[in-house]
Design a protein around this motif. Sequence first.
Motif, PDB file in Angstrom:
ATOM      1  N   HIS A  34       0.849  -1.189   0.000  1.00 23.15           N
ATOM      2  CA  HIS A  34       0.000   0.000   0.000  1.00 23.15           C
ATOM      3  C   HIS A  34       0.885   1.239   0.000  1.00 23.15           C
ATOM      4  CE1 HIS A  34      -2.735  -3.058   1.633  1.00 23.15           C
ATOM      5  NE2 HIS A  34      -3.691  -2.345   1.073  1.00 23.15           N
ATOM      6  N   ASP A  35       0.557   2.186  -0.837  1.00 18.51           N
ATOM      7  CA  ASP A  35       1.251   3.470  -0.841  1.00 18.51           C
ATOM      8  C   ASP A  35       0.259   4.576  -1.182  1.00 18.51           C
ATOM      9  OD1 ASP A  35       0.858   3.357  -3.603  1.00 18.51           O
ATOM     10  OD2 ASP A  35       2.932   2.849  -4.041  1.00 18.51           O
ATOM     11  N   GLN A  36       0.748   5.761  -1.463  1.00 13.38           N
ATOM     12  CA  GLN A  36      -0.152   6.885  -1.724  1.00 13.38           C
ATOM     13  C   GLN A  36      -0.960   6.717  -3.000  1.00 13.38           C
ATOM     14  OE1 GLN A  36       3.195   7.030  -1.858  1.00 13.38           O
ATOM     15  NE2 GLN A  36       3.896   8.419  -3.459  1.00 13.38           N
ATOM     16  N   TYR A  37      -0.576   5.780  -3.868  1.00 11.27           N
ATOM     17  CA  TYR A  37      -1.292   5.559  -5.126  1.00 11.27           C
ATOM     18  C   TYR A  37      -2.324   4.431  -5.023  1.00 11.27           C
ATOM     19  CZ  TYR A  37       2.583   8.380  -6.707  1.00 11.27           C
ATOM     20  OH  TYR A  37       3.501   9.390  -6.845  1.00 11.27           O
TER      21      TYR A  37
END
Length: 128
Positions: free
Chosen positions: A56-59
């Motif tokens: 999981h990341d900001q995108y």
Amino acid sequence: VSVANQPHNHGFATTGCETRTAKVEVHRTGNYEILSGFKDLRLCKTTQSGYEGYLHDQYTLLPDTRERLLASSITCTWRYYSTANSFDEQYEAIKESIIEAFFGHPKTGKYSPSVQKTLYEMGEAVID
């Protein structure tokens, strides 16, 4: 779709849509190379598939889920290192291994957290 000669509880396939493939090269030295496989094997399972455990990341837009439909059109190629007694039997055995790994047991299925995990297990089933 049938798994282990039993109708699957939540699995479906488009029958007769896959195309068998073959490539045979015979070299001047007498060596040969045989590739076989299929393309467009269309499978769908309506449960026992998730989308979880990924980075999981900001995108990241989609949330994790343990319940989703999984449908795929599968292409598979394998190499023979010697001629087979029956290419038809080998084809059916490999296709059945892939189908069993995709769907799991006919009554209960098999959970997979991702399409990547399912793909890995299909390849592993063929090798075993």
